[in-house]
Design an enzyme around this catalytic site. Structure first.
Site, mmCIF file in Angstrom:
data_model
loop_
_atom_site.group_PDB
_atom_site.id
_atom_site.type_symbol
_atom_site.label_atom_id
_atom_site.label_comp_id
_atom_site.label_asym_id
_atom_site.label_seq_id
_atom_site.Cartn_x
_atom_site.Cartn_y
_atom_site.Cartn_z
ATOM 1 N N GLU A 166 -56.958 -89.481 -34.999
ATOM 2 C CA GLU A 166 -57.335 -88.360 -34.133
ATOM 3 C C GLU A 166 -57.416 -88.788 -32.669
ATOM 4 O O GLU A 166 -56.979 -88.053 -31.769
ATOM 5 C CB GLU A 166 -58.691 -87.782 -34.565
ATOM 6 C CG GLU A 166 -58.695 -87.223 -35.982
ATOM 7 C CD GLU A 166 -59.125 -88.245 -37.020
ATOM 8 O OE1 GLU A 166 -59.795 -87.839 -37.983
ATOM 9 O OE2 GLU A 166 -58.804 -89.445 -36.865
ATOM 10 N N ALA A 187 -41.981 -103.384 -66.534
ATOM 11 C CA ALA A 187 -40.540 -103.201 -66.718
ATOM 12 C C ALA A 187 -40.230 -103.462 -68.181
ATOM 13 O O ALA A 187 -40.501 -104.557 -68.693
ATOM 14 C CB ALA A 187 -39.762 -104.155 -65.821
ATOM 15 N N THR A 239 -46.873 -115.749 -67.633
ATOM 16 C CA THR A 239 -45.736 -115.199 -66.881
ATOM 17 C C THR A 239 -45.204 -116.231 -65.902
ATOM 18 O O THR A 239 -43.983 -116.353 -65.704
ATOM 19 C CB THR A 239 -46.159 -113.917 -66.140
ATOM 20 O OG1 THR A 239 -46.542 -112.927 -67.098
ATOM 21 C CG2 THR A 239 -45.023 -113.370 -65.296
ATOM 22 N N ASP A 256 -41.425 -117.292 -66.298
ATOM 23 C CA ASP A 256 -40.492 -116.707 -65.334
ATOM 24 C C ASP A 256 -40.435 -117.412 -63.985
ATOM 25 O O ASP A 256 -39.499 -117.184 -63.218
ATOM 26 C CB ASP A 256 -40.843 -115.239 -65.095
ATOM 27 C CG ASP A 256 -40.714 -114.385 -66.338
ATOM 28 O OD1 ASP A 256 -40.054 -114.831 -67.295
ATOM 29 O OD2 ASP A 256 -41.276 -113.274 -66.354
ATOM 30 N N ARG A 296 -41.077 -108.461 -50.449
ATOM 31 C CA ARG A 296 -39.767 -108.601 -49.804
ATOM 32 C C ARG A 296 -39.252 -107.260 -49.293
ATOM 33 O O ARG A 296 -38.045 -107.044 -49.176
ATOM 34 C CB ARG A 296 -38.776 -109.231 -50.792
ATOM 35 C CG ARG A 296 -39.189 -110.632 -51.215
ATOM 36 C CD ARG A 296 -38.147 -111.328 -52.071
ATOM 37 N NE ARG A 296 -38.019 -110.766 -53.407
ATOM 38 C CZ ARG A 296 -38.829 -111.029 -54.420
ATOM 39 N NH1 ARG A 296 -39.873 -111.824 -54.254
ATOM 40 N NH2 ARG A 296 -38.625 -110.493 -55.618
#
Length: 386
Positions: free
Chosen positions: A65, A170, A217, A221, A228
């Site tokens: 504002e 995923a 994980t 992985d 990114r």
């Protein structure tokens, strides 16, 4: 689009038009406002023409504002009798800056259109009350759903002092997140979803203050867990690992790139191992064990103390299940690839003690992949306060 001839207390298409513009401005604050909310403001003069606009950035102090009113100074007295569009209720208390409700009153605007109340219990409804008490017409609710979606993290944190938990998974059509053990390369990710779907994860990381995985994980992985997106952010993305036994590999990408932005929560008291990690720029936080595991509630409390508004979980089977079973997930975002791996593959969830219903589902397409998002716990207060 012509300005309405008469200003009324209801929300018009004209109001929604300018609130959408205010929301565009507010989104410019993503990544640079935390731990404050992202807010945008548009000022129309008494003729209905845009006079000033602005958005909030934490390091620049001024709220949206104030930025908009300063931009409108060239309009002079024409601002008196004008309208302010604000994506979040103007504050009514003195914090790092004076109350924005007072600034709008002093500017002489005749009407304020707000998208939603402020979820802060110290403010909720009081900013609008102050405006009405000064004789300013107030209308609330323009583009409310979009405004609340933008600040889900702030709404959860300001009321509970815990971050908003956004779970990202995923998976395949049959809810598998990796091939059967031994069928993929060790220490390298196996991509379930397409490049387009993976690119859609980066805006989620950009909007989050921290992202979390389990050590399994990391071992499987070896992820970077970095933002990114290429967008500005005022604080580095905290990369969180839950690691009960301090199995974190010293040669992992996370450890090699740590600059006090990698945090391990553990229940291990192995000071030698913790010291090796700390020497490499990794923070190690030791918590009391809960059923032999790192206590999730304590992790959220600690992150909340550090001003983490939104936590993005990108974990595996055990933590996905644990977070959902404990009722700690606020929003879930599934990236689903058109594959079927079969029952020998690694499941996204295992042994759920209760059903999780996805309501008001949002759907997106990423090439052949599907995005499914659903709010599981609404962080906004139920009381209207307006």
């Amino acid at each position: 689009m012509n300005a309405p001839n008469e200003i009324t207390d209801h929300i018009s298409d004209w109001d929604r038009y300018w609130m959408r513009r205010a929301l565009e401005l507010a989104r410019r604050g993503i990544g640079v406002t935390s731990p404050n909310p992202a807010v945008g403001c548009v000022i129309l003069d008494q003729t209905g023409q845009p006079a000033g606009e602005g958005w909030h950035e934490y390091d620049l102090l001024d709220h949206a504002e104030i930025v908009a009113l300063r931009a409108a100074e060239h309009a002079g007295d024409r601002v008196r009798g004008g309208t302010a569009y604000v994506t979040l209720e103007p504050c009514s208390i003195t914090g790092r800056t004076p109350p924005c409700s007072n600034a709008l009153i002093q500017a002489g605007v005749a009407r304020v259109v707000g998208a939603t109340i402020d979820p802060n219990p110290a403010i909720a409804g009081r900013g609008f009350e102050a405006l009405r008490a000064a004789g300013i017409e107030v209308a609330v609710g323009a583009c409310e759903a979009d405004a609340r979606r933008l600040n889900e993290g702030f709404a959860r944190w300001i009321q509970s002092h815990h971050p908003f938990v956004l779970m990202k998974v995923a998976m395949t059509l049959d809810a598998r997140i990796a091939p059967p053990p031994g069928q993929n390369t060790e220490h390298a990710p196996y991509w379930i979803t397409s490049e387009a779907a993976r690119a859609a994860v980066q805006p989620l990381r950009w909007a989050a203050d921290a992202t979390l995985v389990g050590v399994d994980t990391v071992v499987a992985d070896d992820p970077w867990m970095t933002d990114r997106s290429g967008q500005r952010r005022r604080r580095p993305l905290l990369r969180i690992v839950l690691d009960s036994a301090l199995r974190m590999p010293l040669d992992s990408k996370l450890v090699k790139t740590a600059q006090n932005d990698v945090v391990i929560f553990t229940i291990s008291h192995d000071e030698a191992r913790a010291g090796e990690l700390r020497q490499r720029g990794v923070r190690v936080e030791v918590l009391p064990a809960e059923h032999g595991r790192v206590p999730l509630e304590a992790v959220l409390a600690k992150l909340g103390e550090e001003g983490v508004l939104t936590l993005l979980t990108e974990s595996g089977t055990r933590l996905n299940t644990a977070f959902l079973a404990a009722g700690l997930v606020d929003r879930i975002h599934l990236f689903i690839a058109p594959q079927i791996m079969g029952s020998d593959a690694v499941p996204a969830f295992r042994g759920m003690p209760r059903f999780v219903d996805l309501k008001d589902v949002e759907l997106e397409r990423y090439g052949n992949d599907l995005g499914v998002s659903s709010l599981l716990r609404d962080p906004w207060p139920e009381t209207p306060g307006t």
